[in-house]
Motif scaffolding. Structure first.
Motif, PDB file in Angstrom:
ATOM      1  N   GLY A 182     -11.775  11.158  38.715  1.00 38.49           N
ATOM      2  CA  GLY A 182     -11.843  12.192  37.682  1.00 38.49           C
ATOM      3  C   GLY A 182     -11.107  13.471  38.025  1.00 38.49           C
ATOM      4  O   GLY A 182     -11.357  14.516  37.425  1.00 38.49           O
ATOM      5  N   LEU A 183     -10.175  13.406  38.974  1.00 44.04           N
ATOM      6  CA  LEU A 183      -9.394  14.577  39.365  1.00 44.04           C
ATOM      7  C   LEU A 183      -8.094  14.580  38.562  1.00 44.04           C
ATOM      8  O   LEU A 183      -7.058  14.110  39.008  1.00 44.04           O
ATOM      9  N   THR A 184      -8.181  15.115  37.367  1.00 44.55           N
ATOM     10  CA  THR A 184      -7.069  15.031  36.420  1.00 44.55           C
ATOM     11  C   THR A 184      -6.064  16.179  36.557  1.00 44.55           C
ATOM     12  O   THR A 184      -5.123  16.264  35.774  1.00 44.55           O
ATOM     13  N   GLY A 185      -6.244  17.039  37.543  1.00 47.20           N
ATOM     14  CA  GLY A 185      -5.261  18.093  37.782  1.00 47.20           C
ATOM     15  C   GLY A 185      -3.920  17.525  38.194  1.00 47.20           C
ATOM     16  O   GLY A 185      -2.870  18.061  37.847  1.00 47.20           O
ATOM     17  N   THR A 186      -3.933  16.429  38.931  1.00 45.68           N
ATOM     18  CA  THR A 186      -2.706  15.748  39.321  1.00 45.68           C
ATOM     19  C   THR A 186      -2.182  15.024  38.091  1.00 45.68           C
ATOM     20  O   THR A 186      -2.880  14.202  37.514  1.00 45.68           O
ATOM     21  N   LYS A 187      -0.973  15.340  37.682  1.00 43.68           N
ATOM     22  CA  LYS A 187      -0.442  14.833  36.411  1.00 43.68           C
ATOM     23  C   LYS A 187       0.432  13.602  36.579  1.00 43.68           C
ATOM     24  O   LYS A 187       1.130  13.445  37.573  1.00 43.68           O
ATOM     25  N   LYS A 188       0.389  12.755  35.568  1.00 46.73           N
ATOM     26  CA  LYS A 188       1.279  11.605  35.492  1.00 46.73           C
ATOM     27  C   LYS A 188       2.451  12.020  34.617  1.00 46.73           C
ATOM     28  O   LYS A 188       2.297  12.239  33.422  1.00 46.73           O
ATOM     29  N   GLY A 189       3.597  12.187  35.255  1.00 45.44           N
ATOM     30  CA  GLY A 189       4.793  12.595  34.519  1.00 45.44           C
ATOM     31  C   GLY A 189       5.650  11.386  34.235  1.00 45.44           C
ATOM     32  O   GLY A 189       5.436  10.661  33.266  1.00 45.44           O
ATOM     33  N   CYS A 190       6.581  11.108  35.109  1.00 43.35           N
ATOM     34  CA  CYS A 190       7.517  10.000  34.906  1.00 43.35           C
ATOM     35  C   CYS A 190       6.965   8.675  35.407  1.00 43.35           C
ATOM     36  O   CYS A 190       7.416   7.620  34.996  1.00 43.35           O
ATOM     37  N   ASP A 191       5.993   8.726  36.316  1.00 44.72           N
ATOM     38  CA  ASP A 191       5.408   7.536  36.939  1.00 44.72           C
ATOM     39  C   ASP A 191       6.466   6.733  37.714  1.00 44.72           C
ATOM     40  O   ASP A 191       6.326   5.536  37.906  1.00 44.72           O
ATOM     41  N   GLN A 192       7.531   7.419  38.132  1.00 44.18           N
ATOM     42  CA  GLN A 192       8.613   6.773  38.879  1.00 44.18           C
ATOM     43  C   GLN A 192       9.061   7.593  40.082  1.00 44.18           C
ATOM     44  O   GLN A 192      10.108   7.334  40.663  1.00 44.18           O
ATOM     45  N   GLY A 193       8.303   8.628  40.440  1.00 42.91           N
ATOM     46  CA  GLY A 193       8.628   9.431  41.608  1.00 42.91           C
ATOM     47  C   GLY A 193       9.798  10.372  41.440  1.00 42.91           C
ATOM     48  O   GLY A 193      10.378  10.813  42.432  1.00 42.91           O
ATOM     49  N   GLN A 194      10.141  10.708  40.203  1.00 39.12           N
ATOM     50  CA  GLN A 194      11.321  11.535  39.984  1.00 39.12           C
ATOM     51  C   GLN A 194      11.023  12.954  39.506  1.00 39.12           C
ATOM     52  O   GLN A 194      11.902  13.805  39.561  1.00 39.12           O
ATOM     53  N   CYS A 195       9.792  13.229  39.059  1.00 35.84           N
ATOM     54  CA  CYS A 195       9.541  14.542  38.451  1.00 35.84           C
ATOM     55  C   CYS A 195       8.676  15.469  39.303  1.00 35.84           C
ATOM     56  O   CYS A 195       8.725  16.676  39.130  1.00 35.84           O
ATOM     57  N   GLY A 196       7.866  14.942  40.187  1.00 36.97           N
ATOM     58  CA  GLY A 196       7.031  15.762  41.053  1.00 36.97           C
ATOM     59  C   GLY A 196       5.711  16.218  40.457  1.00 36.97           C
ATOM     60  O   GLY A 196       4.933  16.898  41.128  1.00 36.97           O
ATOM     61  N   ALA A 197       5.414  15.859  39.207  1.00 34.69           N
ATOM     62  CA  ALA A 197       4.172  16.294  38.576  1.00 34.69           C
ATOM     63  C   ALA A 197       2.935  15.753  39.292  1.00 34.69           C
ATOM     64  O   ALA A 197       1.867  16.352  39.227  1.00 34.69           O
ATOM     65  N   CYS A 198       3.088  14.657  39.992  1.00 34.62           N
ATOM     66  CA  CYS A 198       1.960  14.008  40.664  1.00 34.62           C
ATOM     67  C   CYS A 198       1.822  14.407  42.130  1.00 34.62           C
ATOM     68  O   CYS A 198       1.053  13.801  42.875  1.00 34.62           O
ATOM     69  N   THR A 199       2.516  15.451  42.558  1.00 33.91           N
ATOM     70  CA  THR A 199       2.519  15.834  43.975  1.00 33.91           C
ATOM     71  C   THR A 199       1.134  16.255  44.451  1.00 33.91           C
ATOM     72  O   THR A 199       0.463  17.080  43.824  1.00 33.91           O
ATOM     73  N   VAL A 200       0.719  15.668  45.568  1.00 32.74           N
ATOM     74  CA  VAL A 200      -0.490  16.060  46.287  1.00 32.74           C
ATOM     75  C   VAL A 200      -0.094  16.201  47.756  1.00 32.74           C
ATOM     76  O   VAL A 200       1.023  15.860  48.146  1.00 32.74           O
ATOM     77  N   LEU A 201      -1.002  16.686  48.563  1.00 39.49           N
ATOM     78  CA  LEU A 201      -0.745  16.774  49.995  1.00 39.49           C
ATOM     79  C   LEU A 201      -1.591  15.734  50.716  1.00 39.49           C
ATOM     80  O   LEU A 201      -2.769  15.567  50.409  1.00 39.49           O
ATOM     81  N   VAL A 202      -0.974  15.019  51.645  1.00 40.48           N
ATOM     82  CA  VAL A 202      -1.699  14.099  52.520  1.00 40.48           C
ATOM     83  C   VAL A 202      -1.432  14.580  53.934  1.00 40.48           C
ATOM     84  O   VAL A 202      -0.289  14.614  54.378  1.00 40.48           O
ATOM     85  N   ASP A 203      -2.509  14.990  54.595  1.00 37.10           N
ATOM     86  CA  ASP A 203      -2.400  15.613  55.918  1.00 37.10           C
ATOM     87  C   ASP A 203      -1.379  16.740  55.912  1.00 37.10           C
ATOM     88  O   ASP A 203      -0.594  16.912  56.840  1.00 37.10           O
ATOM     89  N   GLY A 204      -1.368  17.518  54.817  1.00 35.36           N
ATOM     90  CA  GLY A 204      -0.511  18.683  54.718  1.00 35.36           C
ATOM     91  C   GLY A 204       0.910  18.420  54.264  1.00 35.36           C
ATOM     92  O   GLY A 204       1.649  19.355  54.006  1.00 35.36           O
ATOM     93  N   GLN A 205       1.298  17.154  54.163  1.00 34.46           N
ATOM     94  CA  GLN A 205       2.660  16.808  53.741  1.00 34.46           C
ATOM     95  C   GLN A 205       2.649  16.435  52.265  1.00 34.46           C
ATOM     96  O   GLN A 205       1.766  15.723  51.796  1.00 34.46           O
ATOM     97  N   ARG A 206       3.676  16.896  51.537  1.00 38.25           N
ATOM     98  CA  ARG A 206       3.687  16.557  50.115  1.00 38.25           C
ATOM     99  C   ARG A 206       4.021  15.086  49.924  1.00 38.25           C
ATOM    100  O   ARG A 206       4.848  14.507  50.625  1.00 38.25           O
ATOM    101  N   VAL A 207       3.333  14.513  48.933  1.00 37.93           N
ATOM    102  CA  VAL A 207       3.449  13.090  48.636  1.00 37.93           C
ATOM    103  C   VAL A 207       3.481  12.928  47.125  1.00 37.93           C
ATOM    104  O   VAL A 207       2.724  13.588  46.405  1.00 37.93           O
ATOM    105  N   LEU A 208       4.351  12.064  46.645  1.00 42.45           N
ATOM    106  CA  LEU A 208       4.367  11.719  45.224  1.00 42.45           C
ATOM    107  C   LEU A 208       3.322  10.625  45.037  1.00 42.45           C
ATOM    108  O   LEU A 208       3.530   9.479  45.408  1.00 42.45           O
TER     109      LEU A 208
END
Length: 156
Positions: free
Chosen positions: A31-57
């Motif tokens: 239910g964490l809908t702040g992370t957005k589904k943009g292109c769903d292909q790793g090209q737009c960055g809308a779904c970026t989160v951090l994993v161990d401090g590193q950005r991840v699509l």
């Protein structure tokens, strides 16, 4: 498949299909809908989160493969603080219009600073180039990153 994820400091045990992306697990199962589904292909960055401090699509990562601590936009503010310094800077600098890309922009901006890629406007623009904004709020986004930099570096 039994999947364990630590998201925003909370451990979660999920029964997921092995093909479920981290993005879908966050949005649909947690239910964490702040992370957005943009292109769903790793090209737009809308779904970026951090994993161990590193950005991840998160649309590109299978939830079952995540071993580190996941941080989403919902987990940024410290207890007692309504907003993280980057969130506050985005508001103060008017660094968004429609707001759809904003969570991914904020997460990338935090990583940009933490990883030492916020020396000047040119470096911020280069590092943030993987996050698209259809409203073209780029100048204000760069301004917000540089404004939040001292507060984020002080937290490190």
């Amino acid at each position: 498949m039994d999947v364990r994820l630590t998201v925003n400091g909370t451990s979660h045990r999920l029964d997921l299909d092995p093909r479920v992306t981290l993005l879908d697990a966050l949005r649909e199962r947690l239910g964490l809908t702040g992370t957005k589904k943009g292109c769903d292909q790793g090209q737009c960055g809308a779904c970026t989160v951090l994993v161990d401090g590193q950005r991840v699509l998160s649309c590109f990562v299978l939830a079952a493969t995540v071993r580190g601590k996941v941080e989403t936009v919902e987990g940024l503010a410290s207890e007692g603080d309504p907003l993280h310094p980057m969130q506050a800077a985005f508001i103060e600098c008017d660094a968004f219009q429609c707001g759809y890309c904003t969570p991914g922009q904020i997460m990338s901006a935090i990583a940009c600073i933490r990883e030492g890629h916020a020396g000047d406007e040119t470096e911020v623009r280069e590092y943030m180039s993987g996050n698209l904004c259809r409203c073209a709020a780029y100048p204000k986004i760069v301004e917000a990153v540089l404004k939040a930099k001292p507060a984020i570096e002080a937290r490190a």
